[in-house]
Design a protein around this motif. Sequence first.
Motif, PDB file in Angstrom:
ATOM      1  N   UNK A  74      19.760  36.992   1.036  1.00 41.42           N
ATOM      2  CA  UNK A  74      21.051  37.530   0.616  1.00 41.42           C
ATOM      3  C   UNK A  74      21.759  37.933   1.909  1.00 41.42           C
ATOM      4  N   UNK A  75      22.922  37.335   2.159  1.00 44.40           N
ATOM      5  CA  UNK A  75      23.663  37.555   3.403  1.00 44.40           C
ATOM      6  C   UNK A  75      24.985  38.209   3.026  1.00 44.40           C
ATOM      7  N   UNK A  76      25.452  39.164   3.834  1.00 46.15           N
ATOM      8  CA  UNK A  76      26.649  39.902   3.443  1.00 46.15           C
ATOM      9  C   UNK A  76      27.519  40.295   4.617  1.00 46.15           C
ATOM     10  N   UNK A  77      28.774  40.635   4.290  1.00 37.82           N
ATOM     11  CA  UNK A  77      29.771  41.079   5.263  1.00 37.82           C
ATOM     12  C   UNK A  77      29.453  42.510   5.710  1.00 37.82           C
ATOM     13  N   UNK A  78      30.006  42.899   6.851  1.00 39.54           N
ATOM     14  CA  UNK A  78      29.675  44.191   7.458  1.00 39.54           C
ATOM     15  C   UNK A  78      29.992  45.385   6.568  1.00 39.54           C
ATOM     16  N   UNK A  79      31.112  45.380   5.864  1.00 40.52           N
ATOM     17  CA  UNK A  79      31.461  46.544   5.035  1.00 40.52           C
ATOM     18  C   UNK A  79      30.451  46.789   3.916  1.00 40.52           C
ATOM     19  N   UNK A  80      29.680  45.767   3.552  1.00 40.59           N
ATOM     20  CA  UNK A  80      28.676  45.905   2.494  1.00 40.59           C
ATOM     21  C   UNK A  80      27.544  46.835   2.935  1.00 40.59           C
ATOM     22  N   UNK A  81      27.363  46.972   4.255  1.00 41.35           N
ATOM     23  CA  UNK A  81      26.330  47.876   4.782  1.00 41.35           C
ATOM     24  C   UNK A  81      26.454  49.287   4.236  1.00 41.35           C
ATOM     25  N   UNK A  82      27.681  49.706   3.951  1.00 42.97           N
ATOM     26  CA  UNK A  82      27.901  51.065   3.458  1.00 42.97           C
ATOM     27  C   UNK A  82      27.068  51.369   2.218  1.00 42.97           C
ATOM     28  N   UNK A  83      26.865  50.358   1.370  1.00 42.22           N
ATOM     29  CA  UNK A  83      26.081  50.557   0.151  1.00 42.22           C
ATOM     30  C   UNK A  83      25.789  49.198  -0.474  1.00 42.22           C
ATOM     31  N   UNK A  84      24.996  48.399   0.229  1.00 40.28           N
ATOM     32  CA  UNK A  84      24.736  47.018  -0.187  1.00 40.28           C
ATOM     33  C   UNK A  84      24.257  46.925  -1.628  1.00 40.28           C
ATOM     34  N   UNK A  85      23.407  47.838  -2.029  1.00 35.25           N
ATOM     35  CA  UNK A  85      22.821  47.762  -3.364  1.00 35.25           C
ATOM     36  C   UNK A  85      23.858  47.973  -4.467  1.00 35.25           C
ATOM     37  N   UNK A  86      24.981  48.638  -4.151  1.00 34.40           N
ATOM     38  CA  UNK A  86      25.993  48.886  -5.172  1.00 34.40           C
ATOM     39  C   UNK A  86      27.268  48.064  -4.986  1.00 34.40           C
ATOM     40  N   UNK A  87      27.584  47.669  -3.758  1.00 27.74           N
ATOM     41  CA  UNK A  87      28.795  46.865  -3.536  1.00 27.74           C
ATOM     42  C   UNK A  87      28.612  45.462  -4.089  1.00 27.74           C
ATOM     43  N   UNK A  88      27.466  44.833  -3.793  1.00 29.37           N
ATOM     44  CA  UNK A  88      27.197  43.519  -4.376  1.00 29.37           C
ATOM     45  C   UNK A  88      26.672  43.740  -5.791  1.00 29.37           C
ATOM     46  N   UNK A  89      26.968  42.828  -6.701  1.00 30.34           N
ATOM     47  CA  UNK A  89      26.526  43.021  -8.080  1.00 30.34           C
ATOM     48  C   UNK A  89      25.011  42.939  -8.225  1.00 30.34           C
ATOM     49  N   UNK A  90      24.534  43.438  -9.337  1.00 25.82           N
ATOM     50  CA  UNK A  90      23.097  43.444  -9.618  1.00 25.82           C
ATOM     51  C   UNK A  90      22.497  42.049  -9.490  1.00 25.82           C
ATOM     52  N   UNK A  91      23.266  41.041  -9.770  1.00 27.46           N
ATOM     53  CA  UNK A  91      22.789  39.647  -9.693  1.00 27.46           C
ATOM     54  C   UNK A  91      22.256  39.300  -8.294  1.00 27.46           C
ATOM     55  N   UNK A  92      22.749  39.981  -7.258  1.00 31.19           N
ATOM     56  CA  UNK A  92      22.262  39.728  -5.893  1.00 31.19           C
ATOM     57  C   UNK A  92      20.827  40.176  -5.725  1.00 31.19           C
ATOM     58  N   UNK A  93      20.403  41.164  -6.493  1.00 27.55           N
ATOM     59  CA  UNK A  93      19.113  41.806  -6.248  1.00 27.55           C
ATOM     60  C   UNK A  93      18.044  41.497  -7.267  1.00 27.55           C
ATOM     61  N   UNK A  94      18.388  40.822  -8.349  1.00 29.12           N
ATOM     62  CA  UNK A  94      17.374  40.554  -9.377  1.00 29.12           C
ATOM     63  C   UNK A  94      16.319  39.605  -8.838  1.00 29.12           C
ATOM     64  N   UNK A  95      15.130  39.805  -9.319  1.00 29.03           N
ATOM     65  CA  UNK A  95      14.011  38.921  -8.982  1.00 29.03           C
ATOM     66  C   UNK A  95      13.708  38.123 -10.253  1.00 29.03           C
ATOM     67  N   UNK A  96      13.801  36.822 -10.131  1.00 25.92           N
ATOM     68  CA  UNK A  96      13.574  35.991 -11.322  1.00 25.92           C
ATOM     69  C   UNK A  96      12.544  34.936 -11.038  1.00 25.92           C
TER      70      UNK A  96
END
Length: 182
Positions: free
Chosen positions: A160-182
């Motif tokens: 999962x690769x992201x822009x710098x501003x996402x660092x502030x709260x990656x787990x909440x800025x990107x949607x849950x779909x980024x973090x699910x394990x399937x």
Amino acid sequence: MDDRWDVRPESDRPQWVVDPYLGVGPLRFGMNPDEVSAVLADVTAEAQQCITTHLRDGRQAREVGQYPTSGLVLFYSRDEKLEGLAVDGLRGPQVLAEGVPLTGRVPSEVERWMTARAAERFPEDDFELGYLGTGVPCSWSLGLVVSVQRMADHLVTRPVIFAEHVLDDAHHILPQQAWIIY
């Protein structure tokens, strides 16, 4: 057989290099969905499938773009700017960071590389290597989380690769779909 477990042969995977906080491969953070579709037209004939959200002010915004066959899920901000993406470990492009392949690998191998890299390059920085609540490692200097997904009864890496501003709260800025394990 369930086609979710069909692994794309390594020779068929394009190789995309991480450019920390700027993008990966042909994708640049800040692109809108139409710009993403244009640059990916050179990579795949597959059309981007967008999920549209209705905002409180009545506007519509495309928040998630998908290329299921190509193994990409793209995350857009409410103003439709690319701010992150997840690469399917079985179907997506091979993502390289500093020449190290990150897609579809044994998670412990990538974690060892990330740990050694952090110790060597950032020995005084206690924040370079972190872990999300799901136990997946993050490299803040690369703008990268190495999540995982199942392949039958094994796990493989799903960058999962992201822009710098996402660092502030990656787990909440990107949607849950980024973090699910399937």
